[in-house]
Design an enzyme around this catalytic site. Structure first.
Site, mmCIF file in Angstrom:
data_model
loop_
_atom_site.group_PDB
_atom_site.id
_atom_site.type_symbol
_atom_site.label_atom_id
_atom_site.label_comp_id
_atom_site.label_asym_id
_atom_site.label_seq_id
_atom_site.Cartn_x
_atom_site.Cartn_y
_atom_site.Cartn_z
ATOM 1 N N GLN A 17 8.579 7.019 12.759
ATOM 2 C CA GLN A 17 7.694 8.014 11.941
ATOM 3 C C GLN A 17 6.474 7.301 12.098
ATOM 4 O OE1 GLN A 17 6.617 9.754 8.133
ATOM 5 N NE2 GLN A 17 8.468 8.923 7.882
ATOM 6 N N GLU A 139 9.943 2.697 6.183
ATOM 7 C CA GLU A 139 9.137 3.017 4.680
ATOM 8 C C GLU A 139 9.191 2.651 2.990
ATOM 9 O OE1 GLU A 139 6.752 5.532 4.441
ATOM 10 O OE2 GLU A 139 6.364 5.594 3.152
ATOM 11 N N ASP A 168 4.702 4.806 6.236
ATOM 12 C CA ASP A 168 4.528 5.091 7.982
ATOM 13 C C ASP A 168 3.513 6.366 8.011
ATOM 14 O OD1 ASP A 168 7.366 3.888 8.512
ATOM 15 O OD2 ASP A 168 8.744 5.421 7.908
ATOM 16 N N GLY A 246 -8.203 6.902 -12.696
ATOM 17 C CA GLY A 246 -9.187 6.438 -12.115
ATOM 18 C C GLY A 246 -9.926 6.894 -14.101
ATOM 19 N N GLY A 247 -10.888 7.493 -13.914
ATOM 20 C CA GLY A 247 -11.640 6.649 -14.810
ATOM 21 C C GLY A 247 -11.462 8.185 -15.882
#
Ligand SMILES: CC(C)(COP(=O)(O)OP(=O)(O)OC[C@H]1O[C@@H](n2cnc3c(N)ncnc32)[C@H](O)[C@@H]1OP(=O)(O)O)[C@@H](O)C(=O)NCCC(=O)NCCS
Length: 424
Positions: A17, A139, A168, A246-247
């Protein structure tokens, strides 16, 4: 219309892959990708996870569009000589063999440079130089070794791998960028170079925010994590469930029908600038001014309760109804879309992100098209090659061999049997 990488010849020595993802992208951008495969079997994925007897698997077809296939036994002296010719002619060689395979085949970096100092040799390996450099990697090994698994899942459960093939396909993307960058540098230097994308490195790059959090831990608890304020923080980044990373705090919430539909959920983000609108939509207008809820900092220790309240509202709507209402108020959210829903999505068909491809052995199937859109280099997805389908064409067109020479090579066993599928 001309394509961005037209004229670039890629010697594609990749399999499975990670490498094929990379060369497929380059093919979509217009490069001539010549996939070298072992006679008889070819890329092992041709026969893996087969859904239709005797036809190349979707695993293979969906990773090898727009390429040509030549079969070559590179352990046969005549086959090796042809590979040498291809190295001499091509701009880039891409490979993702286990460590040491190319050297054993007689194609060390030094030897390749002797043959063609302009060639770029791009490799995917599991690990970069260090204690694990000789290891074979797939993977999920990369997801584990690159930090993704330890930071994915719920706090009270084991590490989890994700369905997104970040080890991959993620590494293939990194490698493709390395290749076009090296091609650009070659325009000034005239020299090729080695490009290495290690799967551990690529996964860690995609887990950058978690290394950020590792360092933040030294300065106190990670307040946007579900463990705050009641759970314990150890000395390493914990698994954060569905927290946003995130924030702006977010979580996955149930929608109408969740009892029977495993994907009746929505991702909901309590983005600070639209907090007042969120409160109005969910019927909590008093939270706009209540000091316990009015500011992002005040909300952090109450996120669990806040999301439970929002969920009472989302459970009265389908994920699409909720999406429509929330979008009217610019509240960021996203439905949990199943693969079935994505396969049937009309807008993805229209942009070419989901394409229908016809294949002589398997008929029509769906694939993911080129996710990167260039206005001056449109992508037309064409089917993957049959094993060795272009052997004669490549030998005559690319290497200039005449029919007699090709016939001799065939006799020698260097090309194996052509125009047949793996495991026929
Ligand atoms: C994916 C991986 C684990 C598969 O391992 P594998 O099935 O043992 O395959 P290898 O890469 O070791 O190659 C096997 C052999 O095929 C041979 N081979 C490949 N193409 C050939 C050809 N056209 N003619 C003759 N021999 C060929 C190689 O020479 C090698 O033989 P050797 O071990 O005797 O030297 C390994 O290739 C790897 O770790 N790759 C790097 C990381 C990676 O890309 N992993 C993700 C895959 S999605």
């Amino acid at each position: 219309m001309a394509k961005a990488l037209e004229g670039v010849k890629i010697l594609d020595f990749t399999h499975v892959q990670s490498g094929p993802t990379c060369t497929q992208l380059l093919a979509w951008f217009g490069a001539d990708v010549i996939k070298v495969e072992r006679p008889g079997e070819g890329d092992i994925t041709r026969g893996q996870l087969r859904d239709i007897p005797d036809a190349d698997s979707l695993y293979f077809t969906m990773l090898n569009h727009n390429k040509r296939s030549i079969t070559l036994d590179t352990k046969n002296p005549a086959g090796k000589a042809i590979l040498e010719e291809l190295v001499r002619t091509c701009d880039v060689m891409v490979e993702n063999f286990a460590p040491g395979v190319l050297d054993r085949m007689g194609f060390s970096w030094e030897r390749i440079q002797e043959i063609n100092p302009r060639i770029i040799v791009a490799s995917v390996k599991g690990f970069g130089p260090g204690p694990y450099e000789d290891c074979k990697v797939y993977e999920n090994v990369a997801q584990c070794a690159g930090g993704a698994a330890s930071t994915t899942g719920f706090d009270d459960g084991p590490p989890l791998v994700t369905g997104a093939q970040i080890g991959d396909s993620g590494t293939g993307l990194h490698l493709a960028l390395g290749i076009v960058t090296a091609l650009y540098q070659r325009t000034h230097t005239g020299r090729g170079q080695k490009v290495l994308a290690a799967m551990q490195d690529a996964v860690l790059n995609l887990c950058r925010v978690k290394l950020r959090d590792q360092q933040r831990l030294a300065h106190g608890p990670l307040k946007e994590y579900p463990q705050y304020p009641n759970g314990e923080f150890g000395d390493t980044v914990p698994r954060a469930g569905n927290a946003s990373g995130g924030g702006q705090p977010g979580w996955i919430l149930k929608c109408k029908g969740w009892e029977t539909d495993p994907n009746a959920y929505i991702y909901f983000i309590t983005q600070a600038p639209v907090w007042a609108k969120i409160c109005d939509v969910i019927g909590k207008p008093e939270w706009v001014t209540d000091p316990d809820y009015a500011t992002p900092v005040a909300r952090l220790p109450r996120l669990k309760e806040i999301f439970a309240t929002v969920e009472e509202w989302t459970m009265t709507k389908t994920k699409f109804e909720a999406m429509e209402i929330l979008n009217q108020h610019d509240i960021p959210c996203g439905p949990i879309l199943s693969m079935k829903e994505l396969a049937e999505d009309q807008s993805l068909r229209e942009t070419g992100t989901v394409v229908e491809v016809d294949h002589p052995k398997r008929g029509k199937y769906l694939s993911v098209g080129n996710p990167i859109k260039l206005s001056d280099s449109p992508t037309e997805v064409t089917r993957s090659p049959l094993l060795g389908e272009h052997t004669d064409e490549i030998l005559s067109e690319v290497l200039g061999f005449d029919p007699q020479r090709i016939a001799e090579l065939r006799e020698s066993g260097a090309l194996g049997a052509t125009r047949r599928l793996a495991a026929e």
